[in-house]
Write an enzyme that holds these catalytic residues in place. Structure first.
Site, short mmCIF file in Angstrom:
data_model
loop_
_atom_site.label_atom_id
_atom_site.label_comp_id
_atom_site.label_asym_id
_atom_site.label_seq_id
_atom_site.Cartn_x
_atom_site.Cartn_y
_atom_site.Cartn_z
N GLY A 1 0.82 -1.21 0.00
CA GLY A 1 0.00 0.00 0.00
C GLY A 1 0.85 1.26 0.00
CB THR A 2 2.05 3.75 -1.85
OG1 THR A 2 1.47 3.40 -3.10
CG2 THR A 2 3.24 2.85 -1.61
CB THR A 3 1.24 7.67 -1.62
OG1 THR A 3 1.79 6.96 -2.72
CG2 THR A 3 2.17 8.79 -1.19
#
Length: 289
Positions: free
Chosen positions: A60-62
């Site tokens: 997962g990002t951001t």
């Protein structure tokens, strides 16, 4: 006369629960149940005959953070990717309250990150129960750094967790933001910060738009602008999705505590950003000082 514990719940507790020790829950686990710590578990591909096996891990990002007039906020996109850019989830939640006056935004391996957040929550609760006072904001940041450092082995095998931590100190009336590297190294960010694969683009937008003493809604709008810019240049970052009604997740931390921004308000501010981008696709210009 000494009070008897016979017939009470205390009588049935294992001896380790009644032995004085550290105020750290992680230290307690390390001493009495080390196999329960994430860093001590066998990882995929380490069992006999599976060395080198490739495993796709959701990432997962951001995450972005910014201080404003009343405190600090953490905001995150909702996309999780798997393998070489495949979208695994579109509406994943990556920001979590750590306690009443702090929050964590997670980037990296989502499963390891969620477990790290749960362990941090237990760590902070355990400390407060043992010491009868909450841990200081800097102490909370240090405890998170220790958990990240303990995850270094899995991180070197692709299960890295690189969170962003933000909190409010009710004693001093100040808000602070901390970023980390995979070794647990901690740095305090001034005004704003970011982590994750799209953070380099998000930080560029934050640097352009950030102003001290912003209102909450202006700070949220700035965070959405930053996540929009990150999504334009980083395939792992998801921008506001009006069709599916998926918008950035935002938590604020102020003297009133840690609060999730109402979904309707997050949608309203995100839609305003999308509308503004119709006329200016590259976003607003920073005013010349």
């Amino acid at each position: 006369m000494e009070e008897s514990t016979k017939g009470t719940a205390v009588e049935h507790l294992p001896p380790e629960f009644l032995t004085p020790g550290s105020s750290s829950f992680v230290d307690f686990l390390a001493a009495h149940a080390p196999e329960q710590l994430p860093a001590n578990r066998r990882l995929p591909g380490t069992a006999a005959g599976t060395e080198g096996a490739a495993v796709d891990i959701p990432h997962g990002t951001t995450i972005v953070a910014a201080s404003y007039a009343d405190g600090v906020l953490l905001a995150a996109d909702r996309r999780v990717t798997l393998g070489n850019g495949m979208i695994a989830h579109r509406d994943f939640e990556k920001v979590f309250p750590a306690d009443e006056f702090s929050a964590v935004g997670i980037a990296g391996s989502t499963g390891m990150a969620e477990e790290m957040v749960r362990l941090l929550r237990l760590e902070l609760e355990h400390y407060e129960k043992i010491e009868t006072v909450p841990l200081s904001l800097e102490g909370k940041a240090n405890r998170l750094g220790t958990l990240i450092r303990d995850n270094l082995g899995p991180a070197m095998q692709g299960l890295a967790v690189v969170p962003l931590f933000a909190g409010y100190d009710p004693r001093s009336g100040t808000a602070r933001i901390y970023s980390y590297d995979i070794t647990g190294g901690r740095a305090e960010e001034k005004g704003f910060g970011g982590t994750g694969s799209g953070s380099v683009y998000a930080r560029g937008a934050l640097k352009k738009l950030y102003r001290e003493g912003m209102s909450r809604d202006d700070a949220v709008t700035m965070a959405v602008q930053a996540l929009y810019d990150a999504a334009e240049d980083d395939s792992a970052t998801g921008g506001p999705d009006a069709t599916r009604r998926i918008y950035p997740l935002v938590y604020t931390v102020t003297a009133e505590g840690c609060r999730r921004l109402d979904d309707d308000r997050a949608a309203e501010l995100s839609l305003a950003v999308l509308e503004g981008r119709r006329g200016r696709p590259d976003g607003p210009n920073a005013p010349l000082a």
